[in-house]
Design a protein around this motif. Structure first.
Motif: not given
Lengths: 117, 112
Positions: A21, A23, A6, A8-10, A111
């Protein structure tokens, strides 16, 4: 090695805007794919899964995910974000039995989705 | 119906002590899983039960960790001689045969 990424952390999005989001996965064969959501101090809740068939899977709370075999991706999407969607989202794969790990989920790092009013 | 329950919800223990974490799966679910969620990290698989047997223990991080399941239902995860790096949220999940996993709320373990 089998893994889920993933990148993006945020993810930050304004309420009412579409959200994605991301993946991607690295697993031999055709795995089962899942999205789970975790609200603060709560366990993981199942959102949706892909096993076979239509590449666009619809799940709970208006979420959907698109399976792309050539890109080994399974991105989570929602057409119009809500503030209440703010939570931690996990992508997971269950490898096919021939590659081992049939009986467990391999999770991404998660995320954090923040939806702003 | 009742979901997966775990107890205690929070556990604070001193380094070197043993702890037991309990999981009550959804009635009728044959499979049970333990995962560990460390701060800022994803979920790490620990062990899987089918009935009372554990065909996959590959995720247990050391021999200080063990788990058992009795009567095809309740499971206990035991950590002996706890270390600070054991601090995490321990999640239990259950599923019907080959179905999706349903997670409990977790036990937050803090080793001081």
């Amino acid at each position: 090695a089998q893994s889920v990424a993933q990148p993006e952390d945020q993810v930050n999005v304004a309420e009412g805007n579409p959200l994605t989001v991301k993946c991607t996965y690295s697993v031999s064969g055709n795995p089962y794919l899942f999205w789970y959501v975790q609200y603060p101090n709560r366990g993981l809740q199942f959102l949706l899964k892909y096993i076979t068939g239509d590449n666009l899977v619809k799940g709970s709370y208006g979420f959907e995910a698109e399976f792309n075999k050539s890109q080994t991706s399974f991105h989570l999407k929602k057409p119009s974000a809500l503030v209440s969607d703010s939570a931690l989202y996990f992508c997971a794969v269950r490898p096919p039995s021939f590659s081992g790990g049939y009986n467990k989920l391999i999770f991404g790092a998660g995320t954090r989705l923040a939806v702003h009013p | 119906g009742a979901g997966v329950s775990q107890s205690p919800s929070n556990k604070v223990t001193e380094k070197g002590k043993d702890v037991e974490l309990r999981c009550d799966p959804i009635s009728g679910h044959t499979a049970l899983y333990w995962y560990r969620q460390s701060l800022g990290q994803g979920l790490e698989f620990l062990i899987y039960f089918q009935g009372n047997s554990a065909p996959d223990k590959s995720g247990l991080p050391s021999d200080r960790f063990s788990a058992e399941r009795t009567g095809g239902s309740v499971s206990t995860l035991t950590i002996q001689r706890t270390q600070q790096e054991d601090s995490a949220v321990y999640l239990c999940a259950s599923s019907p045969m080959r179905g999706e996993q349903y997670f409990g709320p977790g036990t937050r373990l803090t080793v001081t």
